[in-house]
Design an enzyme around this catalytic site. Structure first.
Site, PDB file in Angstrom:
ATOM      1  CG  ASN A 159      -1.734   1.229   1.396  1.00 29.98           C
ATOM      2  OD1 ASN A 159      -1.773   2.066   0.500  1.00 29.98           O
ATOM      3  ND2 ASN A 159      -2.416   1.348   2.538  1.00 29.98           N
ATOM      4  CD1 TRP A 160       3.412   1.024  -2.978  1.00 28.52           C
ATOM      5  CD2 TRP A 160       3.530   2.310  -4.808  1.00 28.52           C
ATOM      6  NE1 TRP A 160       4.128   0.334  -3.923  1.00 28.52           N
ATOM      7  CE2 TRP A 160       4.219   1.098  -5.054  1.00 28.52           C
ATOM      8  CE3 TRP A 160       3.471   3.270  -5.826  1.00 28.52           C
ATOM      9  CZ2 TRP A 160       4.848   0.834  -6.271  1.00 28.52           C
ATOM     10  CZ3 TRP A 160       4.096   3.001  -7.041  1.00 28.52           C
ATOM     11  CH2 TRP A 160       4.781   1.796  -7.253  1.00 28.52           C
ATOM     12  CE  LYS A 161      -0.177   3.172   4.815  1.00 28.05           C
ATOM     13  NZ  LYS A 161      -0.048   3.261   6.275  1.00 28.05           N
ATOM     14  CG  HIS A 212      -5.732   1.953   5.396  1.00 27.98           C
ATOM     15  ND1 HIS A 212      -5.291   2.856   6.338  1.00 27.98           N
ATOM     16  CD2 HIS A 212      -4.714   1.082   5.199  1.00 27.98           C
ATOM     17  CE1 HIS A 212      -4.051   2.535   6.687  1.00 27.98           C
ATOM     18  NE2 HIS A 212      -3.680   1.455   6.010  1.00 27.98           N
ATOM     19  CD  GLU A 272      -2.836   5.462   6.864  1.00 26.11           C
ATOM     20  OE1 GLU A 272      -2.859   5.400   5.620  1.00 26.11           O
ATOM     21  OE2 GLU A 272      -1.889   5.005   7.549  1.00 26.11           O
ATOM     22  CD  GLU A 302      -3.227  -2.373   7.409  1.00 27.85           C
ATOM     23  OE1 GLU A 302      -2.232  -2.708   6.772  1.00 27.85           O
ATOM     24  OE2 GLU A 302      -3.740  -1.236   7.306  1.00 27.85           O
ATOM     25  N   GLY A 354       2.703   2.478  10.808  1.00 31.74           N
ATOM     26  CA  GLY A 354       3.651   3.585  10.641  1.00 31.74           C
ATOM     27  C   GLY A 354       4.387   3.975  11.917  1.00 31.74           C
ATOM     28  CB  SER A 386       5.447  -1.552  12.086  1.00 31.15           C
ATOM     29  OG  SER A 386       5.052  -0.209  12.304  1.00 31.15           O
ATOM     30  N   GLY A 425       3.022  -1.091   4.281  1.00 27.90           N
ATOM     31  CA  GLY A 425       3.039   0.343   3.976  1.00 27.90           C
ATOM     32  C   GLY A 425       4.457   0.801   3.667  1.00 27.90           C
ATOM     33  N   GLY A 426       5.120   1.355   4.666  1.00 25.90           N
ATOM     34  CA  GLY A 426       6.452   1.940   4.480  1.00 25.90           C
ATOM     35  C   GLY A 426       7.433   1.062   3.719  1.00 25.90           C
TER      36      GLY A 426
HETATM   37  P1  13P Z   1       3.206   0.478   7.668  1.00 24.66           P
HETATM   38  O1  13P Z   1       3.730  -0.814   7.097  1.00 24.66           O
HETATM   39  O2  13P Z   1       3.895   1.687   7.155  1.00 24.66           O
HETATM   40  O3  13P Z   1       3.077   0.420   9.152  1.00 24.66           O
HETATM   41  O4  13P Z   1       1.676   0.622   7.103  1.00 24.66           O
HETATM   42  C1  13P Z   1       0.833  -0.447   7.193  1.00 24.66           C
HETATM   43  C2  13P Z   1      -0.399  -0.116   6.466  1.00 24.66           C
HETATM   44  O5  13P Z   1      -1.151   0.759   6.862  1.00 24.66           O
HETATM   45  C3  13P Z   1      -0.670  -0.840   5.215  1.00 24.66           C
HETATM   46  O6  13P Z   1      -1.948  -0.605   4.756  1.00 24.66           O
END
Ligand code: 13P
Length: 266
Positions: free
Chosen positions: A18-20, A107, A109, A179, A185, A225, A246-247
């Site tokens: 997930n590149w956000k 998600h 967010e 999640e 994050g 994470s 994510g990251g």
């Molecule tokens: P991180 O891997 O950056 O914690 O993000 C996880 C995430 O929200 C994937 O959708």
């Protein structure tokens, strides 16, 4: 096309990035080329999905098509109406045209910053499934909920409301990502035991909804994470079918290493 299990009946592991809200078009082309370059035939045993922002879907699609890559494309959100006066929204048909096979919904967010409710998540899930795009529905608790000892009830409710009215066959081809909000994050991942407990609970809630056959086929991912330093602990857990990253998905070498770990884990 919609099988999520392998010939021996085991669930196909999945690593989804997930590149956000990261990567301009030029950067997205570079990153997808780098990931494609790292990949090889063995990757076909894992379902590898990348979910760039809407504005990058077309260029990433072009990279993957040019490379005849087995990597699949996913979106990060969708709107449930088919078309019309919904400024800024993107429909399921628009995603289909770009060969998106997956779409993240709910998600945390989006729930936190854009007011997405379980009812909205459910409308998105149904709209996607009606046109053959598989939802990756996210659920997960805040630290407050965990501290109150209400994690399992909280995620069960998100799953029940999100999946309401979805039939057995559609559930089987869908994906849920557990999640925990406090792990996203933050560099502070859940423990593998916490992830396994939550993912197993999600599967049992889904079994109550639509039966254990479909629940046994549906993939449940862990996200929060997850990185090359801890993935080896999560991926062998019996109810963790992969990761929503994510990251670490923004770095081609790290993302590729995660796919390799998923290959070895199952
Ligand atoms: P991180 O891997 O950056 O914690 O993000 C996880 C995430 O929200 C994937 O959708």
């Amino acid at each position: 096309m919609f099988g999520s299990t392998q010939q021996d009946g085991t669930r196909t592991p999945m690593i989804a990035g997930n590149w956000k809200m990261n990567k301009t078009t030029v950067e997205a082309v570079t990153l997808s080329q780098q990931i494609s370059f790292e990949s090889d035939k063995a990757w076909e045993a894992v379902e590898v999905v990348i979910c760039p922002p809407f504005t990058d879907l077309k260029s990433v699609f072009n990279v993957l098509a040019f490379d005849h890559s087995s990597i699949k494309l996913g979106a990060q959100d969708v709107y449930w109406e088919p078309d019309g006066a919904y400024t800024g929204a993107i429909s399921v048909s628009m995603l289909k045209e770009l060969t998106c096979e997956y779409c993240i919904v709910g998600h945390s967010e989006r729930r936190e910053y854009f007011g997405e409710t379980d009812e909205m998540v459910n409308k998105k899930v149904k709209a996607l499934l009606a046109q053959g795009i598989r939802p990756i529905m996210c659920c997960g608790e805040s630290m407050e909920v965990r501290d109150a000892g209400e994690t399992l009830d909280f995620i069960a409710e998100q799953v029940r409301l999100g999946w309401a009215g979805v039939n057995e066959e559609d559930v089987a081809r869908s994906v849920i990502a557990y999640e925990p909000i406090w792990a996203i994050g933050t560099g502070r991942a859940a423990t593998p035991e916490q992830a396994q407990e939550a993912c197993a609970h999600i599967r049992s809630v889904v079994a109550d909804l639509v039966g254990s056959d479909a629940a046994g086929k549906m993939r449940v991912l862990y996200g929060g994470s997850m990185n090359t330093g801890n993935a080896e602990l999560f991926l062998p857990q019996s109810d963790v079918d992969g990761g929503l990253i994510g990251g670490a998905s923004l770095d081609a070498k790290a993302f590729s290493a995660l796919v390799e770990m998923a290959l070895k884990a199952k």
